[in-house]
Design a protein around this motif. Structure first.
Motif, PDB file in Angstrom:
ATOM      1  N   ARG A 230     -10.362 -37.480  19.735  1.00 44.52           N
ATOM      2  CA  ARG A 230     -10.268 -37.145  18.292  1.00 44.52           C
ATOM      3  C   ARG A 230     -11.255 -38.318  17.774  1.00 44.52           C
ATOM      4  N   PRO A 231     -11.533 -38.041  16.520  1.00 43.84           N
ATOM      5  CA  PRO A 231     -12.246 -39.359  15.689  1.00 43.84           C
ATOM      6  C   PRO A 231     -11.036 -40.105  15.317  1.00 43.84           C
ATOM      7  N   LEU A 232     -11.335 -41.312  15.292  1.00 44.03           N
ATOM      8  CA  LEU A 232     -10.559 -42.632  14.775  1.00 44.03           C
ATOM      9  C   LEU A 232     -10.603 -42.707  13.233  1.00 44.03           C
ATOM     10  N   GLY A 233      -9.644 -42.694  12.502  1.00 43.37           N
ATOM     11  CA  GLY A 233      -9.359 -42.407  11.131  1.00 43.37           C
ATOM     12  C   GLY A 233      -9.738 -44.030  10.781  1.00 43.37           C
ATOM     13  N   GLU A 234     -10.221 -44.197   9.268  1.00 39.96           N
ATOM     14  CA  GLU A 234     -10.348 -45.454   8.632  1.00 39.96           C
ATOM     15  C   GLU A 234      -9.278 -46.283   8.587  1.00 39.96           C
ATOM     16  N   GLU A 235      -8.079 -45.769   8.444  1.00 33.75           N
ATOM     17  CA  GLU A 235      -6.908 -46.650   8.458  1.00 33.75           C
ATOM     18  C   GLU A 235      -6.425 -46.915   9.435  1.00 33.75           C
ATOM     19  N   GLU A 236      -6.498 -46.136  10.658  1.00 32.92           N
ATOM     20  CA  GLU A 236      -6.168 -46.252  11.986  1.00 32.92           C
ATOM     21  C   GLU A 236      -7.035 -47.427  12.530  1.00 32.92           C
ATOM     22  N   ARG A 237      -8.375 -47.434  12.252  1.00 30.15           N
ATOM     23  CA  ARG A 237      -9.062 -48.524  12.598  1.00 30.15           C
ATOM     24  C   ARG A 237      -8.844 -49.790  11.669  1.00 30.15           C
ATOM     25  N   ARG A 238      -8.553 -49.872  10.628  1.00 27.58           N
ATOM     26  CA  ARG A 238      -8.033 -51.092   9.778  1.00 27.58           C
ATOM     27  C   ARG A 238      -6.740 -51.683  10.441  1.00 27.58           C
ATOM     28  N   GLU A 239      -5.882 -50.701  10.692  1.00 28.33           N
ATOM     29  CA  GLU A 239      -4.418 -51.342  11.318  1.00 28.33           C
ATOM     30  C   GLU A 239      -4.564 -51.957  12.446  1.00 28.33           C
ATOM     31  N   VAL A 240      -5.434 -51.365  13.330  1.00 28.08           N
ATOM     32  CA  VAL A 240      -5.827 -52.187  14.700  1.00 28.08           C
ATOM     33  C   VAL A 240      -6.250 -53.384  14.478  1.00 28.08           C
ATOM     34  N   LYS A 241      -7.319 -53.362  13.496  1.00 32.77           N
ATOM     35  CA  LYS A 241      -8.002 -54.722  13.362  1.00 32.77           C
ATOM     36  C   LYS A 241      -6.966 -55.802  12.823  1.00 32.77           C
ATOM     37  N   ARG A 242      -6.251 -55.364  11.966  1.00 35.28           N
ATOM     38  CA  ARG A 242      -5.114 -56.154  11.372  1.00 35.28           C
ATOM     39  C   ARG A 242      -4.259 -56.884  12.494  1.00 35.28           C
ATOM     40  N   ASN A 243      -3.976 -56.122  13.512  1.00 33.61           N
ATOM     41  CA  ASN A 243      -3.177 -56.695  14.657  1.00 33.61           C
ATOM     42  C   ASN A 243      -3.830 -56.758  15.988  1.00 33.61           C
ATOM     43  N   TYR A 244      -5.108 -57.039  16.009  1.00 28.66           N
ATOM     44  CA  TYR A 244      -5.886 -56.863  17.161  1.00 28.66           C
ATOM     45  C   TYR A 244      -5.387 -58.357  18.021  1.00 28.66           C
ATOM     46  N   ARG A 245      -5.095 -59.425  17.444  1.00 27.90           N
ATOM     47  CA  ARG A 245      -4.703 -60.674  18.297  1.00 27.90           C
ATOM     48  C   ARG A 245      -3.415 -60.300  18.904  1.00 27.90           C
ATOM     49  N   GLN A 246      -2.579 -59.832  18.003  1.00 29.91           N
ATOM     50  CA  GLN A 246      -0.968 -59.584  18.787  1.00 29.91           C
ATOM     51  C   GLN A 246      -1.089 -58.350  19.684  1.00 29.91           C
ATOM     52  N   LEU A 247      -1.863 -57.347  19.491  1.00 32.50           N
ATOM     53  CA  LEU A 247      -2.031 -56.209  20.551  1.00 32.50           C
ATOM     54  C   LEU A 247      -2.697 -56.728  21.962  1.00 32.50           C
ATOM     55  N   ARG A 248      -3.630 -57.456  21.450  1.00 32.41           N
ATOM     56  CA  ARG A 248      -4.321 -58.061  22.901  1.00 32.41           C
ATOM     57  C   ARG A 248      -3.265 -58.926  23.809  1.00 32.41           C
ATOM     58  N   GLU A 249      -2.576 -59.822  22.928  1.00 34.88           N
ATOM     59  CA  GLU A 249      -1.461 -60.663  23.808  1.00 34.88           C
ATOM     60  C   GLU A 249      -0.612 -59.816  24.577  1.00 34.88           C
ATOM     61  N   GLN A 250      -0.082 -58.720  23.718  1.00 30.38           N
ATOM     62  CA  GLN A 250       0.764 -58.043  24.403  1.00 30.38           C
ATOM     63  C   GLN A 250       0.327 -57.458  25.617  1.00 30.38           C
ATOM     64  N   ALA A 251      -0.863 -56.700  25.555  1.00 26.11           N
ATOM     65  CA  ALA A 251      -1.415 -56.036  26.386  1.00 26.11           C
ATOM     66  C   ALA A 251      -1.793 -56.933  27.761  1.00 26.11           C
ATOM     67  N   ARG A 252      -2.208 -58.196  27.612  1.00 28.21           N
ATOM     68  CA  ARG A 252      -2.283 -59.129  28.663  1.00 28.21           C
ATOM     69  C   ARG A 252      -1.031 -59.445  29.848  1.00 28.21           C
ATOM     70  N   ASN A 253       0.054 -59.350  28.939  1.00 28.04           N
ATOM     71  CA  ASN A 253       1.381 -59.395  29.843  1.00 28.04           C
ATOM     72  C   ASN A 253       1.910 -58.161  30.285  1.00 28.04           C
ATOM     73  N   THR A 254       1.021 -57.109  30.412  1.00 22.89           N
ATOM     74  CA  THR A 254       1.528 -55.582  30.957  1.00 22.89           C
ATOM     75  C   THR A 254       0.977 -55.462  32.229  1.00 22.89           C
ATOM     76  N   PRO A 255       1.578 -54.659  33.243  1.00 20.30           N
ATOM     77  CA  PRO A 255       0.814 -54.404  34.644  1.00 20.30           C
ATOM     78  C   PRO A 255      -0.687 -53.762  34.461  1.00 20.30           C
ATOM     79  N   SER A 256      -0.957 -53.032  33.316  1.00 18.94           N
ATOM     80  CA  SER A 256      -2.113 -52.104  33.157  1.00 18.94           C
ATOM     81  C   SER A 256      -2.783 -52.790  32.371  1.00 18.94           C
TER      82      SER A 256
END
Length: 550
Positions: A230-256
């Motif tokens: 599906r297309p990514l909505g504008e607010e969805e993209r903004r929310e990801v960008k606001r939290n990118y640093r935290q999301l990346r750090e969490q992902a680094r510490n997962t198996p996948s």
């Protein structure tokens, strides 16, 4: 010879190699490696076979080509500015969009000036006495460096099975991994697709829309789940960008290397109605998180059967002809033991009256004829053949280059005899000053590959920095450390259901290739910790020395 320097080669006053580091490949790994090395003051150059950047996404331009990792995760994290600048348009990005992203990165960081395009590397030979790698390209050019980094990708050595009569076919022949850069028109044509792995499953629906008639030649059915793109909505993209640093750090510490919700420890232990409801929820949501519903799907045969049967029931519900549904239903391997596929309308395509499914396990292909493909049941007349027959995965991109280490030993010869053996998937005993990004023995294809790439690039850069800071010029994996790592990789795989499938993970799609489970299944988080421990210990498992090393 001198240790690695911070100066450009033009400023050197004593004889030495042309560069500090040479890199093979300008895909996502090569681009990031170039950026990091240059930022740390190394003289570096990249050689690329293609005419542009992008690697996998430069070559794989077939209809329907799309990433099976969500776009917000399939992107670099090394630059917060880049994260904020780039906008992904869809949940699962298409090949053209991913290629545009790679091109944007190359331009954004001015990387092209240090890349030689249309320049395949034919050989890389290490001189023991001088401690230097010499690369020879297809055009006969030669370049030297103290260190060599391969960024050739895991799925870049495309292959077409050696069918008798292949050269006699009078129609057009394509491979999904080497697709033409210009438009290909299949309208009004009878098209055959050979192969139903990831690329075949993506290409078949759009090809069916265009061709007059489509014939799919399937040897082994594969499990695939709906993408629900599906297309990514504008607010969805903004929310990801606001939290990118935290999301990346969490992902680094997962198996996948991705944030995946696990519903429970065991599908067998949960109430059946709860399991069905959870799988239904994930099926409706779409994406490859489906198989992560329960933690034991790849370690417990009973849990795996529950999840596999759920998908088989979905196939029976979707495909109107029971015989065709049966042929499309995998029964000879555990679900996710082969790479799980993500599709858009794949099973629905076989309800079309102009699409045929040929089971070549039941009726094998005997030859390619001037008019089409002949099986034991007869000939299928075709105007074009699309081979979606995959790759010589993980090792092929390396062994197709004549890489020779200490004593002139060829890497291809070494691995042909005993299978791919590496230390951490990063280095090979007997091959000094060679580093392999996402090589065999690393998580690579079993994790978010961009995150795997970044972890390797950062580690290699740190290792070179350690050598430079200590006046060292040679690093080679010790044989005992390599043996211990290979044993660990094998034990980790044997504790899962992965080895029960004849997959490209084991090289089973290549006749004569040693059957060794190549990626590391222990998880990116566990692997990262191991690599960090090696670095913190002064690079344990490596023999480090200066110019007088032998």
């Amino acid at each position: 010879m001198h240790p690695l320097t911070n100066s450009d080669t033009s400023a050197r006053t004593q004889p030495g190699p042309d560069y500090d580091v040479l890199v093979i490949g300008a895909g996502f790994a090569g681009l990031h490696m170039l950026h990091e090395l240059r930022a740390n003051g190394y003289a570096v150059h990249v050689f690329e076979t293609g005419s542009g950047v992008g690697g996998t996404w430069y070559w794989n331009r077939y209809p329907g080509a799309r990433c099976d990792v969500e776009s917000i995760n399939y992107s670099y994290s090394f630059s917060p500015e880049l994260e904020q600048e780039w906008d992904w348009s869809e949940r699962f990005a298409t090949q053209p969009e991913i290629l545009r992203y790679a091109e944007y990165v190359a331009d954004r960081f001015d990387l092209r000036r240090d890349i030689s395009f249309n320049t395949p590397v034919e050989s890389a030979v290490f001189d023991d006495e001088a401690g230097i790698w010499t690369l020879t390209t297809g055009a006969g050019g030669r370049s030297t460096a103290r260190f060599l980094v391969t960024a050739v990708g895991c799925l870049s050595a495309s292959r077409i099975p050696d069918f008798p009569g292949l050269d006699s076919f009078t129609g057009a022949v394509y491979h999904t991994g080497r697709w033409p850069h210009g438009p290909v028109d299949f309208s009004g044509k009878r098209v055959g697709v050979v192969g139903t792995g990831s690329s075949g499953i993506q290409a078949i629906p759009p090809l069916a829309e265009e061709a007059e008639r489509l014939t799919v030649f399937q040897r082994t059915p594969n499990f695939t789940v709906p993408a629900r793109n599906r297309p990514l909505g504008e607010e969805e993209r903004r929310e990801v960008k606001r939290n990118y640093r935290q999301l990346r750090e969490q992902a680094r510490n997962t198996p996948s290397g991705q944030l995946i919700e696990v519903a429970g420890k065991s599908a067998v232990a949960a109430p059946p109605e709860e399991v069905t409801a959870e799988l239904e929820r994930r099926w409706r949501a779409g994406g490859n998180f489906f198989v992560a519903a329960y933690a034991d799907v790849l370690t417990d045969e009973r849990s795996n059967r529950l999840v596999a049967e759920f998908v088989r029931e979905k196939i029976r519900e979707t495909v109107s002809d029971p015989v065709t549904a049966g042929k499309l239903s995998p029964t000879n391997h555990p679900i996710a033991a082969k790479r799980i596929c993500v599709d858009t309308g794949y099973y629905e395509t076989f309800n079309r009256p102009d699409v045929d499914l040929v089971d070549v396990r039941e009726n094998p292909i005997t030859e390619i004829t001037p008019r089409g493909i002949r099986t034991t049941a007869g000939e299928h007349a075709l105007d074009a053949i699309v081979f979606a027959t995959g790759y010589d995965a993980m090792t092929g991109p390396l062994t197709r280059i004549d890489i020779r280490g200490s004593g002139g030993v060829p890497l291809a010869e070494r691995w042909a005899a005993e299978g791919p053996r590496t230390y951490l998937g990063l280095a090979v005993a007997g091959f000094p000053n060679l580093f392999t990004i996402t090589g065999p023995g690393s998580p690579s294809v079993l994790a978010n590959v961009i995150m795997s790439i970044e972890q390797h690039v950062e580690w290699i850069t740190g290792h070179l920095g350690h050598l430079r800071a200590n006046g060292l010029t040679r690093s080679v994996a010790r044989a005992d450390a390599q043996d211990a790592w290979v044993e660990h990789v094998n034990k980790a795989a044997d504790a899962t259901l992965y080895p029960e499938a004849n997959s490209w993970y084991l090289g089973a799609n290549i006749p004569g290739k040693p059957r060794v489970f190549m990626p590391y299944v222990g998880g990116l988080d566990v692997y990262r910790k191991k690599c960090d421990e090696v670095a913190a210990g002064g690079y344990t498992g490596f023999a480090l020395s200066g110019d007088d090393a032998s």
